[in-house]
Write a protein that holds these residues in place. Structure first.
Motif, PDB file in Angstrom:
ATOM      1  N   ARG A 131       0.822  -1.212   0.000  1.00 14.98           N
ATOM      2  CA  ARG A 131       0.000   0.000   0.000  1.00 14.98           C
ATOM      3  C   ARG A 131       0.855   1.260   0.000  1.00 14.98           C
ATOM      4  O   ARG A 131       0.519   2.259  -0.639  1.00 14.98           O
ATOM      5  CB  ARG A 131      -0.935  -0.005   1.210  1.00 14.98           C
ATOM      6  N   PHE A 132       1.993   1.217   0.689  1.00 18.72           N
ATOM      7  CA  PHE A 132       2.884   2.377   0.758  1.00 18.72           C
ATOM      8  C   PHE A 132       3.867   2.431  -0.411  1.00 18.72           C
ATOM      9  O   PHE A 132       4.598   3.407  -0.560  1.00 18.72           O
ATOM     10  CB  PHE A 132       3.670   2.364   2.077  1.00 18.72           C
ATOM     11  N   GLY A 133       3.911   1.376  -1.212  1.00 14.86           N
ATOM     12  CA  GLY A 133       4.879   1.328  -2.302  1.00 14.86           C
ATOM     13  C   GLY A 133       6.285   1.030  -1.825  1.00 14.86           C
ATOM     14  O   GLY A 133       7.265   1.416  -2.480  1.00 14.86           O
ATOM     15  N   ALA A 134       6.411   0.336  -0.687  1.00 21.55           N
ATOM     16  CA  ALA A 134       7.710   0.014  -0.109  1.00 21.55           C
ATOM     17  C   ALA A 134       8.202  -1.338  -0.637  1.00 21.55           C
ATOM     18  O   ALA A 134       7.423  -2.156  -1.129  1.00 21.55           O
ATOM     19  CB  ALA A 134       7.619  -0.019   1.410  1.00 21.55           C
ATOM     20  N   THR A 135       9.492  -1.559  -0.503  1.00 21.50           N
ATOM     21  CA  THR A 135      10.070  -2.850  -0.858  1.00 21.50           C
ATOM     22  C   THR A 135      10.275  -3.668   0.405  1.00 21.50           C
ATOM     23  O   THR A 135      10.347  -3.131   1.520  1.00 21.50           O
ATOM     24  CB  THR A 135      11.408  -2.677  -1.584  1.00 21.50           C
ATOM     25  N   ARG A 136      10.398  -4.989   0.227  1.00 15.35           N
ATOM     26  CA  ARG A 136      10.588  -5.904   1.363  1.00 15.35           C
ATOM     27  C   ARG A 136      11.891  -6.668   1.168  1.00 15.35           C
ATOM     28  O   ARG A 136      12.150  -7.205   0.091  1.00 15.35           O
ATOM     29  CB  ARG A 136       9.407  -6.857   1.473  1.00 15.35           C
ATOM     30  N   GLU A 137      12.703  -6.700   2.230  1.00 18.22           N
ATOM     31  CA  GLU A 137      13.985  -7.397   2.170  1.00 18.22           C
ATOM     32  C   GLU A 137      14.033  -8.447   3.270  1.00 18.22           C
ATOM     33  O   GLU A 137      13.916  -8.108   4.458  1.00 18.22           O
ATOM     34  CB  GLU A 137      15.139  -6.406   2.361  1.00 18.22           C
ATOM     35  N   PRO A 138      14.177  -9.739   2.923  1.00 14.14           N
ATOM     36  CA  PRO A 138      14.247 -10.785   3.959  1.00 14.14           C
ATOM     37  C   PRO A 138      15.509 -10.630   4.808  1.00 14.14           C
ATOM     38  O   PRO A 138      16.563 -10.230   4.319  1.00 14.14           O
ATOM     39  CB  PRO A 138      14.283 -12.082   3.145  1.00 14.14           C
ATOM     40  N   LEU A 139      15.376 -10.947   6.086  1.00 13.21           N
ATOM     41  CA  LEU A 139      16.485 -10.854   7.032  1.00 13.21           C
ATOM     42  C   LEU A 139      16.725 -12.216   7.682  1.00 13.21           C
ATOM     43  O   LEU A 139      15.802 -13.046   7.759  1.00 13.21           O
ATOM     44  CB  LEU A 139      16.170  -9.817   8.121  1.00 13.21           C
ATOM     45  N   PRO A 140      17.945 -12.465   8.159  1.00 16.43           N
ATOM     46  CA  PRO A 140      18.215 -13.729   8.858  1.00 16.43           C
ATOM     47  C   PRO A 140      17.296 -13.881  10.070  1.00 16.43           C
ATOM     48  O   PRO A 140      16.972 -12.905  10.752  1.00 16.43           O
ATOM     49  CB  PRO A 140      19.674 -13.587   9.296  1.00 16.43           C
ATOM     50  N   GLY A 141      16.868 -15.108  10.330  1.00 17.83           N
ATOM     51  CA  GLY A 141      16.011 -15.352  11.487  1.00 17.83           C
ATOM     52  C   GLY A 141      14.535 -15.218  11.198  1.00 17.83           C
ATOM     53  O   GLY A 141      13.712 -15.287  12.123  1.00 17.83           O
ATOM     54  N   GLY A 142      14.161 -14.976   9.939  1.00 17.32           N
ATOM     55  CA  GLY A 142      12.756 -14.923   9.587  1.00 17.32           C
ATOM     56  C   GLY A 142      12.141 -13.538   9.560  1.00 17.32           C
ATOM     57  O   GLY A 142      10.975 -13.391   9.173  1.00 17.32           O
ATOM     58  N   GLY A 143      12.892 -12.520   9.959  1.00 18.25           N
ATOM     59  CA  GLY A 143      12.354 -11.166   9.900  1.00 18.25           C
ATOM     60  C   GLY A 143      12.511 -10.571   8.507  1.00 18.25           C
ATOM     61  O   GLY A 143      13.046 -11.208   7.586  1.00 18.25           O
ATOM     62  N   GLU A 144      12.031  -9.348   8.344  1.00 16.15           N
ATOM     63  CA  GLU A 144      12.215  -8.656   7.078  1.00 16.15           C
ATOM     64  C   GLU A 144      12.285  -7.151   7.316  1.00 16.15           C
ATOM     65  O   GLU A 144      11.786  -6.647   8.340  1.00 16.15           O
ATOM     66  CB  GLU A 144      11.120  -8.994   6.072  1.00 16.15           C
ATOM     67  N   ALA A 145      12.907  -6.465   6.379  1.00 12.77           N
ATOM     68  CA  ALA A 145      12.964  -5.003   6.420  1.00 12.77           C
ATOM     69  C   ALA A 145      12.013  -4.456   5.378  1.00 12.77           C
ATOM     70  O   ALA A 145      12.030  -4.896   4.220  1.00 12.77           O
ATOM     71  CB  ALA A 145      14.377  -4.517   6.155  1.00 12.77           C
ATOM     72  N   ILE A 146      11.189  -3.517   5.786  1.00  9.90           N
ATOM     73  CA  ILE A 146      10.312  -2.806   4.861  1.00  9.90           C
ATOM     74  C   ILE A 146      10.954  -1.449   4.605  1.00  9.90           C
ATOM     75  O   ILE A 146      11.162  -0.664   5.539  1.00  9.90           O
ATOM     76  CB  ILE A 146       8.894  -2.668   5.442  1.00  9.90           C
ATOM     77  N   VAL A 147      11.308  -1.194   3.349  1.00 11.87           N
ATOM     78  CA  VAL A 147      12.117  -0.024   2.997  1.00 11.87           C
ATOM     79  C   VAL A 147      11.317   0.885   2.066  1.00 11.87           C
ATOM     80  O   VAL A 147      10.778   0.420   1.054  1.00 11.87           O
ATOM     81  CB  VAL A 147      13.434  -0.439   2.325  1.00 11.87           C
ATOM     82  N   LEU A 148      11.263   2.147   2.423  1.00 11.17           N
ATOM     83  CA  LEU A 148      10.503   3.110   1.629  1.00 11.17           C
ATOM     84  C   LEU A 148      11.331   4.360   1.405  1.00 11.17           C
ATOM     85  O   LEU A 148      11.863   4.950   2.353  1.00 11.17           O
ATOM     86  CB  LEU A 148       9.199   3.484   2.355  1.00 11.17           C
ATOM     87  N   ARG A 149      11.492   4.746   0.149  1.00  8.08           N
ATOM     88  CA  ARG A 149      12.155   6.005  -0.207  1.00  8.08           C
ATOM     89  C   ARG A 149      11.081   6.978  -0.632  1.00  8.08           C
ATOM     90  O   ARG A 149      10.286   6.697  -1.533  1.00  8.08           O
ATOM     91  CB  ARG A 149      13.168   5.788  -1.336  1.00  8.08           C
ATOM     92  N   HIS A 150      11.057   8.160   0.032  1.00  4.94           N
ATOM     93  CA  HIS A 150       9.945   9.094  -0.203  1.00  4.94           C
ATOM     94  C   HIS A 150      10.408  10.505   0.143  1.00  4.94           C
ATOM     95  O   HIS A 150      11.194  10.694   1.087  1.00  4.94           O
ATOM     96  CB  HIS A 150       8.745   8.707   0.673  1.00  4.94           C
TER      97      HIS A 150
END
Length: 345
Positions: free
Chosen positions: A275-294
């Motif tokens: 919805r925000f137009g962000a990208t998702r990056e998988p992280l070790p341990g099952g987490g993820e980073a949601i990254v948004l440039r705006h």
């Protein structure tokens, strides 16, 4: 902003006041194969148009070899242009060089601009006379400048005994000795201690506020963002872009970056990212980073939406847009003009 990248353009007819550079070119002779090889030319400046008005700090940026120092030396009458014109308050820097020199001065970091076998005071007295500063005024001016750059106690010491930082501080004083109407700064804080560099920035800002026109080149881009209301970007001697630092960052897509670490990502947090137009990056341990440039401050709304969707936030980082990124993207041709800038062209 208008022009070649969709972000820039050249100014049309201008009044005589200020420094006005039109279609400036500078060629240097080179030998292609050693000392006795055939001679050719290398173009260091290629068709530049610049305007440096009174009362504003204007930046001139580009990667190494872009032609910044050559341009400044032409403006300072130290080099003659191969073609094009440079006028300072209507005076031509070639035909009226002596009159131009009374109105300008140059401070260049990394270059020896004072005499080492004279004292600090003797240097300022010598250069002040070259600029025809009246002797009675010059005596007072020297004391003011020595105090300004923190060299009062070393005023009567030979410059060959100065440290590099002290020598550069004296060069700053020399550059201000004639109260120039236009000040050319080529990496002026190179090698300076942080307190002296800060004081120089303060002095330059005060000079501009009082009506001095300033042209600044610097690799310290935070310095450019702090001081410059308008910036030109050049590459290989050619004009790439111009605008305020904020406009250049926006027009090249150099926005602030928000990075939210989610420890328990799922379908609902993925929907928030979409919805925000962000990208998702998988992280070790099952987490993820949601990254948004705006361009706007969206960290709060993004984080709130993730939490509302059941996500657990393990970290939040915000990186401000970088002028360095904008310069690099312009130089390598990957800049993406903002829609409003493209329409302005």
């Amino acid at each position: 902003m208008t022009g070649k990248t969709g972000t820039t353009g050249t100014t049309g007819a201008t009044a005589a006041a200020g420094i006005h550079v039109r279609d400036l070119r500078k060629d240097f002779p080179v030998r292609d194969k050693g000392l006795f090889g055939p001679r050719s030319t290398k173009r260091a400046v290629d068709g530049l148009d610049l305007d440096i008005p009174a009362g504003r700090i204007t930046g001139l940026l580009g990667l190494n070899g872009a032609g910044k120092t050559t341009t400044i030396k032409i403006l300072a009458t130290l080099l003659r242009p191969s073609s094009g014109t440079v006028r300072v308050d209507g005076l031509d820097t070639v035909a009226d060089a002596r009159a131009v020199r009374r109105r300008i001065n140059l401070i260049a970091g990394g270059e020896r601009m004072v005499y080492t076998r004279m004292t600090g005071r003797e240097n300022l007295w010598y250069f002040g006379q070259l600029y025809d500063v009246p002797k009675a005024e010059l005596r007072t001016r020297i004391d003011e400048l020595l105090d300004l750059v923190g060299l009062t106690d070393a005023a009567d010491t030979m410059v060959e005994r100065y440290s590099r930082g002290m020598t550069q501080r004296l060069a700053i004083a020399r550059g201000l000795v004639n109260r120039p109407a236009y000040l050319l700064l080529d990496e002026p804080t190179l090698g300076l201690d942080a307190p002296i560099a800060r004081d120089l920035r303060r002095v330059v800002a005060e000079l501009a506020a009082a009506g001095t026109g300033v042209l600044l080149t610097s690799h310290y881009l935070t310095e450019v963002e702090e001081l410059c209301g308008h910036v030109y970007v050049i590459s290989e001697g050619r004009h790439l872009a111009q605008g305020s630092p904020a406009e250049l960052k926006a027009a090249t897509g150099s926005h602030r970056t928000v990075r939210v670490t989610v420890t328990n990502p799922g379908e609902r947090t993925a929907a928030v990212a979409a919805r925000f137009g962000a990208t998702r990056e998988p992280l070790p341990g099952g987490g993820e980073a949601i990254v948004l440039r705006h361009p706007d401050d969206v960290a709060g709304p993004l984080a709130a939406a993730i939490v509302e969707a059941g996500g657990s936030i393990g970290g939040l980082e915000i990186a401000e847009a970088s002028l360095e990124d904008a310069i690099l993207r312009l130089a390598d041709g990957t800049a993406v003009p903002a829609p409003e800038a493209a329409m302005a062209g």
